[in-house]
Design a protein around this motif. Structure first.
Motif, PDB file in Angstrom:
ATOM      1  N   ALA A   1       1.226  -1.350   0.043  1.00  0.00           N
ATOM      2  CA  ALA A   1      -0.577   0.364   0.460  1.00  0.00           C
ATOM      3  C   ALA A   1       0.772   1.485  -0.042  1.00  0.00           C
ATOM      4  CB  ALA A   1      -0.860  -0.102   0.815  1.00  0.00           C
TER       5      ALA A   1
ATOM      6  N   PHE B   1       0.016   4.534   0.942  1.00  0.00           N
ATOM      7  CA  PHE B   1      -0.298   5.205   1.855  1.00  0.00           C
ATOM      8  C   PHE B   1       0.301   5.075   3.165  1.00  0.00           C
ATOM      9  CE2 PHE B   1      -3.136   6.829   4.843  1.00  0.00           C
ATOM     10  CZ  PHE B   1      -3.764   7.894   4.485  1.00  0.00           C
ATOM     11  N   ASN B   2       0.758   6.348   3.301  1.00  0.00           N
ATOM     12  CA  ASN B   2       1.988   5.442   4.999  1.00  0.00           C
ATOM     13  C   ASN B   2       3.459   5.543   4.073  1.00  0.00           C
ATOM     14  OD1 ASN B   2       0.744   7.304   7.036  1.00  0.00           O
ATOM     15  ND2 ASN B   2      -0.511   5.107   7.150  1.00  0.00           N
TER      16      ASN B   2
ATOM     17  N   PRO C   1      -3.312   1.957  -4.646  1.00  0.00           N
ATOM     18  CA  PRO C   1      -3.235   3.085  -3.166  1.00  0.00           C
ATOM     19  C   PRO C   1      -2.688   2.902  -2.042  1.00  0.00           C
ATOM     20  CG  PRO C   1      -5.045   3.125  -4.724  1.00  0.00           C
ATOM     21  CD  PRO C   1      -3.977   1.579  -5.006  1.00  0.00           C
ATOM     22  N   GLY C   2      -4.032   1.924  -0.708  1.00  0.00           N
ATOM     23  CA  GLY C   2      -4.111   2.071   0.149  1.00  0.00           C
ATOM     24  C   GLY C   2      -4.502   1.171   1.146  1.00  0.00           C
ATOM     25  N   ALA C   3      -4.471   0.665   1.718  1.00  0.00           N
ATOM     26  CA  ALA C   3      -4.195  -0.742   2.574  1.00  0.00           C
ATOM     27  C   ALA C   3      -6.275  -1.613   2.154  1.00  0.00           C
ATOM     28  CB  ALA C   3      -4.480  -0.469   3.703  1.00  0.00           C
ATOM     29  N   PHE C   4      -6.692  -0.508   2.613  1.00  0.00           N
ATOM     30  CA  PHE C   4      -7.948  -1.404   1.545  1.00  0.00           C
ATOM     31  C   PHE C   4      -8.521  -1.896   0.624  1.00  0.00           C
ATOM     32  CE2 PHE C   4     -12.612  -0.612   0.383  1.00  0.00           C
ATOM     33  CZ  PHE C   4     -13.444  -0.932   1.772  1.00  0.00           C
ATOM     34  N   GLU C   5      -7.212  -1.609  -0.344  1.00  0.00           N
ATOM     35  CA  GLU C   5      -7.335  -1.978  -1.421  1.00  0.00           C
ATOM     36  C   GLU C   5      -6.298  -3.295  -2.210  1.00  0.00           C
ATOM     37  OE1 GLU C   5      -7.202   1.448  -1.182  1.00  0.00           O
ATOM     38  OE2 GLU C   5      -9.018   1.573  -2.128  1.00  0.00           O
TER      39      GLU C   5
ATOM     40  N   ALA D   1       0.594   0.657   6.350  1.00  0.00           N
ATOM     41  CA  ALA D   1       0.547   0.781   7.740  1.00  0.00           C
ATOM     42  C   ALA D   1      -0.557   1.384   7.631  1.00  0.00           C
ATOM     43  CB  ALA D   1       1.710   1.676   7.529  1.00  0.00           C
ATOM     44  N   VAL D   2      -2.046   1.089   8.558  1.00  0.00           N
ATOM     45  CA  VAL D   2      -2.593   1.542   8.703  1.00  0.00           C
ATOM     46  C   VAL D   2      -2.640   2.634  10.262  1.00  0.00           C
ATOM     47  CG1 VAL D   2      -4.944   1.587   9.315  1.00  0.00           C
ATOM     48  CG2 VAL D   2      -4.166  -0.104   7.549  1.00  0.00           C
ATOM     49  N   ILE D   3      -2.566   3.238  10.620  1.00  0.00           N
ATOM     50  CA  ILE D   3      -1.976   4.280  11.522  1.00  0.00           C
ATOM     51  C   ILE D   3      -3.720   5.270  12.236  1.00  0.00           C
ATOM     52  CG2 ILE D   3      -0.231   6.557  12.732  1.00  0.00           C
ATOM     53  CD1 ILE D   3       1.291   5.477  10.187  1.00  0.00           C
TER      54      ILE D   3
ATOM     55  N   HIS E   1     -12.504   6.232  10.873  1.00  0.00           N
ATOM     56  CA  HIS E   1     -11.550   5.531   9.332  1.00  0.00           C
ATOM     57  C   HIS E   1     -10.113   4.257   9.755  1.00  0.00           C
ATOM     58  CE1 HIS E   1     -11.613   5.378   5.485  1.00  0.00           C
ATOM     59  NE2 HIS E   1      -9.727   5.878   5.175  1.00  0.00           N
TER      60      HIS E   1
ATOM     61  N   VAL F   1     -10.820   0.245   7.561  1.00  0.00           N
ATOM     62  CA  VAL F   1      -9.345  -0.029   6.476  1.00  0.00           C
ATOM     63  C   VAL F   1      -8.718  -1.133   7.461  1.00  0.00           C
ATOM     64  CG1 VAL F   1      -7.258   1.051   5.777  1.00  0.00           C
ATOM     65  CG2 VAL F   1      -9.644   2.811   5.894  1.00  0.00           C
TER      66      VAL F   1
HETATM   67  N1  INI Z   1      -4.489   3.344   3.904  1.00  0.00           N
HETATM   68  C1  INI Z   1      -3.250   2.928   4.591  1.00  0.00           C
HETATM   69  O1  INI Z   1      -3.248   1.978   4.097  1.00  0.00           O
HETATM   70  N2  INI Z   1      -3.282   3.650   5.788  1.00  0.00           N
HETATM   71  C2  INI Z   1      -3.958   4.011   6.467  1.00  0.00           C
HETATM   72  O2  INI Z   1      -3.768   4.832   7.845  1.00  0.00           O
HETATM   73  C3  INI Z   1      -5.024   5.158   5.830  1.00  0.00           C
HETATM   74  N3  INI Z   1      -5.508   6.045   6.834  1.00  0.00           N
HETATM   75  O3  INI Z   1      -5.323   6.276   7.920  1.00  0.00           O
HETATM   76  O4  INI Z   1      -6.405   6.570   6.359  1.00  0.00           O
HETATM   77  C4  INI Z   1      -5.643   4.446   4.702  1.00  0.00           C
HETATM   78  N4  INI Z   1      -6.488   4.821   4.167  1.00  0.00           N
HETATM   79  C5  INI Z   1      -7.274   4.821   2.559  1.00  0.00           C
HETATM   80  C6  INI Z   1      -7.581   3.538   1.894  1.00  0.00           C
HETATM   81  O5  INI Z   1      -6.680   2.220   2.634  1.00  0.00           O
HETATM   82  C7  INI Z   1      -8.218   3.685   1.149  1.00  0.00           C
HETATM   83  O6  INI Z   1      -6.895   3.838  -0.145  1.00  0.00           O
HETATM   84  C8  INI Z   1      -8.880   5.006   0.498  1.00  0.00           C
HETATM   85  O7  INI Z   1      -9.640   4.993   1.727  1.00  0.00           O
HETATM   86  C9  INI Z   1      -9.826   4.359  -0.667  1.00  0.00           C
HETATM   87  O8  INI Z   1     -10.923   3.517  -1.061  1.00  0.00           O
END
Ligand code: INI
Length: 156
Positions: free
Chosen positions: A20, A22-23, A54-58, A80-82, A88, A92
Protein backbone atom coordinates in the motif's frame (compact mmCIF):
# COMPACT_ATOMS: atom_id res chain seq x y z
CA UNK A 1 2.50 -38.87 15.93
CA UNK A 2 3.34 -37.10 12.70
CA UNK A 3 4.77 -33.64 13.25
CA UNK A 4 5.14 -31.06 10.49
CA UNK A 5 7.73 -28.55 11.71
CA UNK A 6 8.29 -25.04 10.41
CA UNK A 7 10.76 -25.12 7.55
CA UNK A 8 11.85 -23.22 4.46
CA UNK A 9 10.96 -24.86 1.12
CA UNK A 10 13.87 -26.27 -0.84
CA UNK A 11 12.09 -25.80 -4.18
CA UNK A 12 11.78 -22.73 -6.40
CA UNK A 13 9.10 -20.36 -5.05
CA UNK A 14 7.22 -17.56 -6.74
CA UNK A 15 5.98 -14.78 -4.45
CA UNK A 16 3.62 -11.85 -5.01
CA UNK A 17 3.89 -8.83 -2.76
CA UNK A 18 1.08 -6.28 -2.69
CA UNK A 19 2.06 -3.04 -0.99
CA UNK A 20 0.00 0.00 0.00
CA UNK A 21 1.34 3.39 -1.06
CA UNK A 22 -0.40 5.17 1.86
CA UNK A 23 2.25 5.87 4.55
CA UNK A 24 4.88 5.06 1.94
CA UNK A 25 7.76 6.03 4.27
CA UNK A 26 6.81 3.05 6.47
CA UNK A 27 5.65 0.59 3.82
CA UNK A 28 8.78 1.00 1.68
CA UNK A 29 10.80 -0.27 4.66
CA UNK A 30 8.47 -3.26 5.04
CA UNK A 31 8.94 -4.04 1.34
CA UNK A 32 12.72 -3.86 1.71
CA UNK A 33 12.58 -6.17 4.73
CA UNK A 34 10.44 -8.68 2.82
CA UNK A 35 12.75 -8.61 -0.22
CA UNK A 36 15.77 -9.09 2.06
CA UNK A 37 14.19 -12.17 3.69
CA UNK A 38 13.22 -13.67 0.35
CA UNK A 39 16.69 -13.13 -1.10
CA UNK A 40 18.38 -14.59 2.01
CA UNK A 41 16.20 -17.67 1.64
CA UNK A 42 17.01 -18.27 -2.01
CA UNK A 43 14.04 -16.72 -3.82
CA UNK A 44 15.25 -15.26 -7.13
CA UNK A 45 14.30 -11.66 -7.86
CA UNK A 46 12.80 -12.82 -11.17
CA UNK A 47 10.29 -14.90 -9.16
CA UNK A 48 8.98 -11.92 -7.17
CA UNK A 49 6.15 -9.65 -8.32
CA UNK A 50 5.69 -6.36 -6.45
CA UNK A 51 2.37 -4.55 -7.00
CA UNK A 52 1.54 -1.18 -5.42
CA UNK A 53 -2.03 -0.16 -4.55
CA UNK A 54 -3.25 3.21 -3.19
CA UNK A 55 -4.02 2.12 0.38
CA UNK A 56 -4.51 -0.88 2.65
CA UNK A 57 -8.20 -1.04 1.77
CA UNK A 58 -7.23 -1.99 -1.81
CA UNK A 59 -4.82 -4.77 -0.78
CA UNK A 60 -7.35 -7.65 -0.69
CA UNK A 61 -8.57 -7.11 -4.27
CA UNK A 62 -5.06 -6.92 -5.68
CA UNK A 63 -4.06 -9.99 -3.65
CA UNK A 64 -7.15 -11.84 -4.88
CA UNK A 65 -6.40 -11.14 -8.55
CA UNK A 66 -2.74 -12.12 -8.21
CA UNK A 67 -3.68 -15.30 -6.35
CA UNK A 68 -6.28 -16.17 -9.02
CA UNK A 69 -3.58 -16.02 -11.69
CA UNK A 70 -2.17 -19.25 -10.26
CA UNK A 71 1.45 -18.25 -10.86
CA UNK A 72 2.40 -17.52 -7.26
CA UNK A 73 2.93 -19.79 -4.27
CA UNK A 74 2.06 -17.07 -1.75
CA UNK A 75 0.83 -13.49 -1.59
CA UNK A 76 2.20 -11.08 1.01
CA UNK A 77 0.19 -7.93 1.82
CA UNK A 78 2.18 -5.03 3.24
CA UNK A 79 0.77 -1.76 4.54
CA UNK A 80 0.60 0.62 7.47
CA UNK A 81 -2.71 1.73 8.95
CA UNK A 82 -2.07 4.39 11.56
CA UNK A 83 -4.85 5.47 13.90
CA UNK A 84 -6.15 9.00 13.43
CA UNK A 85 -8.89 10.85 15.24
CA UNK A 86 -11.76 9.16 13.37
CA UNK A 87 -13.14 5.60 13.08
CA UNK A 88 -11.62 5.39 9.56
CA UNK A 89 -8.77 3.30 11.00
CA UNK A 90 -11.14 0.56 12.13
CA UNK A 91 -12.87 0.27 8.75
CA UNK A 92 -9.64 0.20 6.74
CA UNK A 93 -7.77 -2.16 9.08
CA UNK A 94 -10.79 -4.44 9.63
CA UNK A 95 -11.70 -4.83 5.97
CA UNK A 96 -8.08 -5.32 5.00
CA UNK A 97 -7.39 -8.10 7.50
CA UNK A 98 -10.68 -9.83 6.74
CA UNK A 99 -10.10 -9.57 3.00
CA UNK A 100 -6.57 -10.94 3.11
CA UNK A 101 -7.71 -13.92 5.21
CA UNK A 102 -10.47 -14.61 2.65
CA UNK A 103 -7.96 -14.62 -0.22
CA UNK A 104 -5.95 -17.36 1.47
CA UNK A 105 -8.98 -19.52 2.14
CA UNK A 106 -10.51 -18.96 -1.30
CA UNK A 107 -7.39 -19.83 -3.27
CA UNK A 108 -5.76 -22.31 -0.88
CA UNK A 109 -2.49 -20.45 -0.77
CA UNK A 110 -0.72 -18.51 1.98
CA UNK A 111 -2.05 -14.93 2.04
CA UNK A 112 0.15 -13.27 4.59
CA UNK A 113 -0.96 -10.24 6.62
CA UNK A 114 1.94 -7.82 6.88
CA UNK A 115 -0.12 -4.73 7.57
CA UNK A 116 0.89 -2.72 10.60
CA UNK A 117 -2.03 -1.39 12.63
CA UNK A 118 -0.65 1.09 15.12
CA UNK A 119 -1.75 4.00 17.28
CA UNK A 120 0.96 6.33 16.01
CA UNK A 121 3.84 6.79 13.57
CA UNK A 122 6.52 5.91 16.12
CA UNK A 123 5.00 2.48 16.73
CA UNK A 124 4.85 1.89 12.98
CA UNK A 125 8.48 2.88 12.44
CA UNK A 126 9.60 0.66 15.34
CA UNK A 127 8.10 -2.31 13.49
CA UNK A 128 9.57 -1.35 10.13
CA UNK A 129 13.20 -1.09 11.21
CA UNK A 130 16.20 -3.00 10.06
CA UNK A 131 16.86 -6.71 10.75
CA UNK A 132 14.63 -8.60 13.17
CA UNK A 133 12.56 -5.50 14.00
CA UNK A 134 11.07 -5.46 10.53
CA UNK A 135 7.62 -7.03 10.14
CA UNK A 136 8.08 -7.19 6.38
CA UNK A 137 11.04 -9.50 6.93
CA UNK A 138 9.01 -11.64 9.37
CA UNK A 139 6.02 -11.93 7.07
CA UNK A 140 8.20 -13.07 4.15
CA UNK A 141 9.66 -15.82 6.34
CA UNK A 142 6.10 -16.76 7.38
CA UNK A 143 5.08 -16.99 3.69
CA UNK A 144 7.94 -19.40 2.96
CA UNK A 145 7.16 -21.47 6.05
CA UNK A 146 3.52 -21.76 5.01
CA UNK A 147 4.48 -22.82 1.47
CA UNK A 148 6.63 -25.60 2.91
CA UNK A 149 3.86 -26.67 5.29
CA UNK A 150 1.22 -26.80 2.55
CA UNK A 151 3.59 -28.76 0.28
CA UNK A 152 4.06 -31.37 3.02
CA UNK A 153 0.41 -31.44 4.07
CA UNK A 154 -0.75 -31.94 0.47
CA UNK A 155 1.81 -34.68 -0.14
CA UNK A 156 0.86 -36.65 2.96
N1 INI B 1 -4.74 3.58 4.00
C1 INI B 1 -3.64 3.03 4.59
O1 INI B 1 -2.99 2.16 3.99
N2 INI B 1 -3.26 3.43 5.83
C2 INI B 1 -3.96 4.39 6.52
O2 INI B 1 -3.54 4.73 7.67
C3 INI B 1 -5.09 4.97 5.93
N3 INI B 1 -5.84 6.00 6.63
O3 INI B 1 -5.51 6.30 7.78
O4 INI B 1 -6.79 6.58 6.11
C4 INI B 1 -5.46 4.54 4.63
N4 INI B 1 -6.57 5.07 4.02
C5 INI B 1 -6.79 4.91 2.59
C6 INI B 1 -7.55 3.63 2.27
O5 INI B 1 -6.74 2.49 2.46
C7 INI B 1 -8.03 3.63 0.81
O6 INI B 1 -6.92 3.73 -0.06
C8 INI B 1 -9.00 4.76 0.50
O7 INI B 1 -10.05 4.79 1.43
C9 INI B 1 -9.60 4.57 -0.93
O8 INI B 1 -10.39 3.37 -0.98
Amino acid sequence: MKELPLEIPQRKCSIAIVAAEFNHFVVQQLVEGALDALQRNGVAESNITLAWVPGAFELPLAADVLAAGGRHDAVIALGAVIRGGTPHFDYVAGECSRGIAQVGLKHGLPAIFGVLTTDNVDQALERAGSGSGNKGFDTAVAALQMIALLDRARAS
